[in-house]
Design a protein around this motif. Structure first.
Motif, PDB file in Angstrom:
ATOM      1  N   LEU A 142      36.666  37.988  28.959  1.00  0.00           N
ATOM      2  CA  LEU A 142      36.474  38.431  30.339  1.00  0.00           C
ATOM      3  C   LEU A 142      35.298  39.410  30.435  1.00  0.00           C
ATOM      4  CD1 LEU A 142      39.092  39.126  33.000  1.00  0.00           C
ATOM      5  CD2 LEU A 142      37.363  40.870  32.603  1.00  0.00           C
ATOM      6  N   GLU A 143      35.204  40.335  29.500  1.00  0.00           N
ATOM      7  CA  GLU A 143      34.082  41.281  29.518  1.00  0.00           C
ATOM      8  C   GLU A 143      32.751  40.559  29.316  1.00  0.00           C
ATOM      9  OE1 GLU A 143      35.266  43.971  26.469  1.00  0.00           O
ATOM     10  OE2 GLU A 143      36.549  45.171  27.810  1.00  0.00           O
ATOM     11  N   LYS A 193      35.342  35.202  37.599  1.00  0.00           N
ATOM     12  CA  LYS A 193      35.953  34.819  38.873  1.00  0.00           C
ATOM     13  C   LYS A 193      37.292  35.541  39.029  1.00  0.00           C
ATOM     14  CE  LYS A 193      32.750  31.630  39.461  1.00  0.00           C
ATOM     15  NZ  LYS A 193      31.690  31.772  40.502  1.00  0.00           N
ATOM     16  N   LYS A 194      37.832  35.511  40.227  1.00  0.00           N
ATOM     17  CA  LYS A 194      39.128  36.145  40.474  1.00  0.00           C
ATOM     18  C   LYS A 194      40.210  35.566  39.574  1.00  0.00           C
ATOM     19  CE  LYS A 194      38.642  37.603  45.314  1.00  0.00           C
ATOM     20  NZ  LYS A 194      39.183  37.460  46.693  1.00  0.00           N
ATOM     21  N   ARG A 195      40.150  34.276  39.321  1.00  0.00           N
ATOM     22  CA  ARG A 195      41.192  33.638  38.526  1.00  0.00           C
ATOM     23  C   ARG A 195      41.216  34.157  37.091  1.00  0.00           C
ATOM     24  NH1 ARG A 195      37.227  29.651  38.888  1.00  0.00           N
ATOM     25  NH2 ARG A 195      36.382  28.971  36.878  1.00  0.00           N
ATOM     26  N   HIS A 196      40.068  34.632  36.574  1.00  0.00           N
ATOM     27  CA  HIS A 196      40.048  35.166  35.213  1.00  0.00           C
ATOM     28  C   HIS A 196      40.857  36.450  35.129  1.00  0.00           C
ATOM     29  CE1 HIS A 196      36.079  32.824  35.076  1.00  0.00           C
ATOM     30  NE2 HIS A 196      36.921  32.186  34.280  1.00  0.00           N
ATOM     31  N   TYR A 197      40.713  37.316  36.126  1.00  0.00           N
ATOM     32  CA  TYR A 197      41.517  38.538  36.159  1.00  0.00           C
ATOM     33  C   TYR A 197      42.999  38.193  36.324  1.00  0.00           C
ATOM     34  CZ  TYR A 197      37.096  41.049  36.830  1.00  0.00           C
ATOM     35  OH  TYR A 197      35.834  41.564  36.681  1.00  0.00           O
ATOM     36  N   ARG A 203      48.684  46.830  34.717  1.00  0.00           N
ATOM     37  CA  ARG A 203      48.637  47.733  35.875  1.00  0.00           C
ATOM     38  C   ARG A 203      47.309  48.484  35.946  1.00  0.00           C
ATOM     39  NH1 ARG A 203      52.186  50.688  39.252  1.00  0.00           N
ATOM     40  NH2 ARG A 203      51.398  52.772  39.747  1.00  0.00           N
ATOM     41  N   SER A 204      46.853  49.013  34.799  1.00  0.00           N
ATOM     42  CA  SER A 204      45.615  49.792  34.809  1.00  0.00           C
ATOM     43  C   SER A 204      44.411  48.930  35.152  1.00  0.00           C
ATOM     44  CB  SER A 204      45.409  50.470  33.456  1.00  0.00           C
ATOM     45  OG  SER A 204      45.249  49.512  32.416  1.00  0.00           O
ATOM     46  N   MET A 205      44.402  47.662  34.725  1.00  0.00           N
ATOM     47  CA  MET A 205      43.294  46.775  35.076  1.00  0.00           C
ATOM     48  C   MET A 205      43.213  46.592  36.587  1.00  0.00           C
ATOM     49  SD  MET A 205      42.605  42.770  33.999  1.00  0.00           S
ATOM     50  CE  MET A 205      43.930  42.154  35.057  1.00  0.00           C
ATOM     51  N   VAL A 206      44.362  46.396  37.216  1.00  0.00           N
ATOM     52  CA  VAL A 206      44.397  46.218  38.671  1.00  0.00           C
ATOM     53  C   VAL A 206      43.885  47.474  39.369  1.00  0.00           C
ATOM     54  CG1 VAL A 206      45.922  45.912  40.658  1.00  0.00           C
ATOM     55  CG2 VAL A 206      46.250  44.521  38.607  1.00  0.00           C
ATOM     56  N   GLU A 207      44.308  48.649  38.906  1.00  0.00           N
ATOM     57  CA  GLU A 207      43.913  49.898  39.552  1.00  0.00           C
ATOM     58  C   GLU A 207      42.438  50.210  39.327  1.00  0.00           C
ATOM     59  OE1 GLU A 207      46.631  52.750  37.958  1.00  0.00           O
ATOM     60  OE2 GLU A 207      48.181  52.318  39.474  1.00  0.00           O
ATOM     61  N   TYR A 220      44.380  41.832  45.154  1.00  0.00           N
ATOM     62  CA  TYR A 220      44.934  40.500  45.392  1.00  0.00           C
ATOM     63  C   TYR A 220      45.926  40.094  44.295  1.00  0.00           C
ATOM     64  CZ  TYR A 220      41.356  39.169  41.984  1.00  0.00           C
ATOM     65  OH  TYR A 220      40.569  39.083  40.867  1.00  0.00           O
ATOM     66  N   LEU A 221      45.992  40.869  43.214  1.00  0.00           N
ATOM     67  CA  LEU A 221      46.908  40.549  42.127  1.00  0.00           C
ATOM     68  C   LEU A 221      48.285  41.168  42.366  1.00  0.00           C
ATOM     69  CD1 LEU A 221      44.613  40.929  38.986  1.00  0.00           C
ATOM     70  CD2 LEU A 221      45.274  38.841  40.186  1.00  0.00           C
ATOM     71  N   GLU A 222      49.254  40.711  41.580  1.00  0.00           N
ATOM     72  CA  GLU A 222      50.638  41.161  41.733  1.00  0.00           C
ATOM     73  C   GLU A 222      50.752  42.670  41.518  1.00  0.00           C
ATOM     74  OE1 GLU A 222      55.088  40.303  39.823  1.00  0.00           O
ATOM     75  OE2 GLU A 222      53.283  39.913  38.648  1.00  0.00           O
TER      76      GLU A 222
END
Length: 303
Positions: free
Chosen positions: A106-107, A116-120, A137-141, A147-149
């Motif tokens: 991903l990096e 793309k969004k789907r990779h995250y 959780r930290s990746m989302v923040e 848009y993720l859970e």
């Protein structure tokens, strides 16, 4: 130990044997297709066999490429198939080694501006399946991936030894650690369930409505779920409102309980006496389960 198969949900199709080693001139797409065939082939009859074949293919055909990303000329499509390959092998056996490879890819995609969004989304699912909830959780923040859970915060218990088995329980809007081991004395029932599974709900309904069974299960059972790619937070909340006496916790690391490897569906009931597994019932069918439950409960001394 007696196993009573009743009905298996979410069962993966049986598979056929695939070639373990790809030839040196095989494209990344061809190697990915070979890995992906494990899901639909018919000769590999157990999840252990599928896992071993997937790992062998991955270590031979993909791991060396990912370990040397900066030294190779890779097209965007090649990177996409590499990324998908890690998600496939992680599906069979979620583990930290695979999430590290996904993160590395991903990096690299970010630097190439191919991400793309789907990779995250796929990385978050892999983190959750591997029990790395805080990384998810930290990746989302950090990246503001709204848009993720949504993932609850984990309240850690300072004096809880992390090398010992523990589970996570929903508490208001967070998750709390709780030490958990199979009791070494007396009868005990472990139920592997899924709040989103209608057969798990059917089993909980039946047990909650039965005068005899509910007393035993309310007192002697623990209900847990093995996280896939999602924590199913809303479904857990709905479950707790419907079955407050049968709360479902999250298995943080199932490696301590090798007997769970045989479980291909939910619900699955494991009956113990003095710490020893006596019987298991896999799946749920009202016509078949009533007597099977009575027999298992009798076997561990509850009837």
């Amino acid at each position: 130990m007696k196993k009573t198969p009743v009905m298996i949900l979410f069962m993966l199709p049986f598979l056929s044997v695939v070639e373990i080693w790809a030839s040196s001139n095989t494209s990344i797409k061809d190697r990915y297709d070979q890995l992906n065939e494990i899901y639909s082939n018919v000769e590999l009859g157990s999840i252990k066999e599928r896992r071993e074949v997937a790992e062998s293919l991955y270590l031979e055909n993909f791991k060396p490429i990912i370990a040397n990303l900066g030294e190779q000329q890779l097209r965007q499509l090649d990177l996409e198939y590499l990324f998908r390959a890690v998600t496939v092998v992680n599906f069979y056996d979620p583990q930290v080694n695979y999430t590290r490879d996904l993160r590395r890819l991903l990096e690299f995609l970010e630097r190439k501006e191919f991400v793309k969004k789907r990779h995250y989304a796929d990385l978050q699912k892999a983190y959750v399946a591997a029990g790395q909830f805080e990384l998810a959780r930290s990746m989302v923040e950090e990246k503001k991936l709204n848009y993720l859970e949504y993932l609850p915060k984990i309240n850690r218990v300072n004096d809880l030894a992390l090398e010992k088995p523990f589970i996570l329980e929903f508490e208001n809007s967070s998750l709390k650690q709780r030490a958990f081991e199979i009791p070494s004395q007396g009868p005990f029932i472990l139920v592997i369930s899924n709040p989103g599974c209608r057969f798990s709900r059917a089993a909980a309904n039946y047990i909650s409505d039965d005068v005899q069974f509910k007393k035993m299960f309310f007192k002697h059972s623990v209900w847990l779920t093995q996280p896939g790619g999602s924590l199913q937070v809303e479904q857990h909340k709905n479950w707790m409102q419907t079955y407050p006496k049968l709360p479902v916790g999250l298995i943080y690391n199932s490696s301590s309980w090798s007997f769970l490897d045989a479980n291909l569906g939910t619900p699955a009931f494991y009956f113990f006496h003095d710490g020893q597994l006596s019987q298991s019932i896999l799946g749920w069918s009202l016509d078949d389960n009533q007597q099977a439950l009575k027999d298992a409960l009798t076997d561990i001394g509850l009837i």
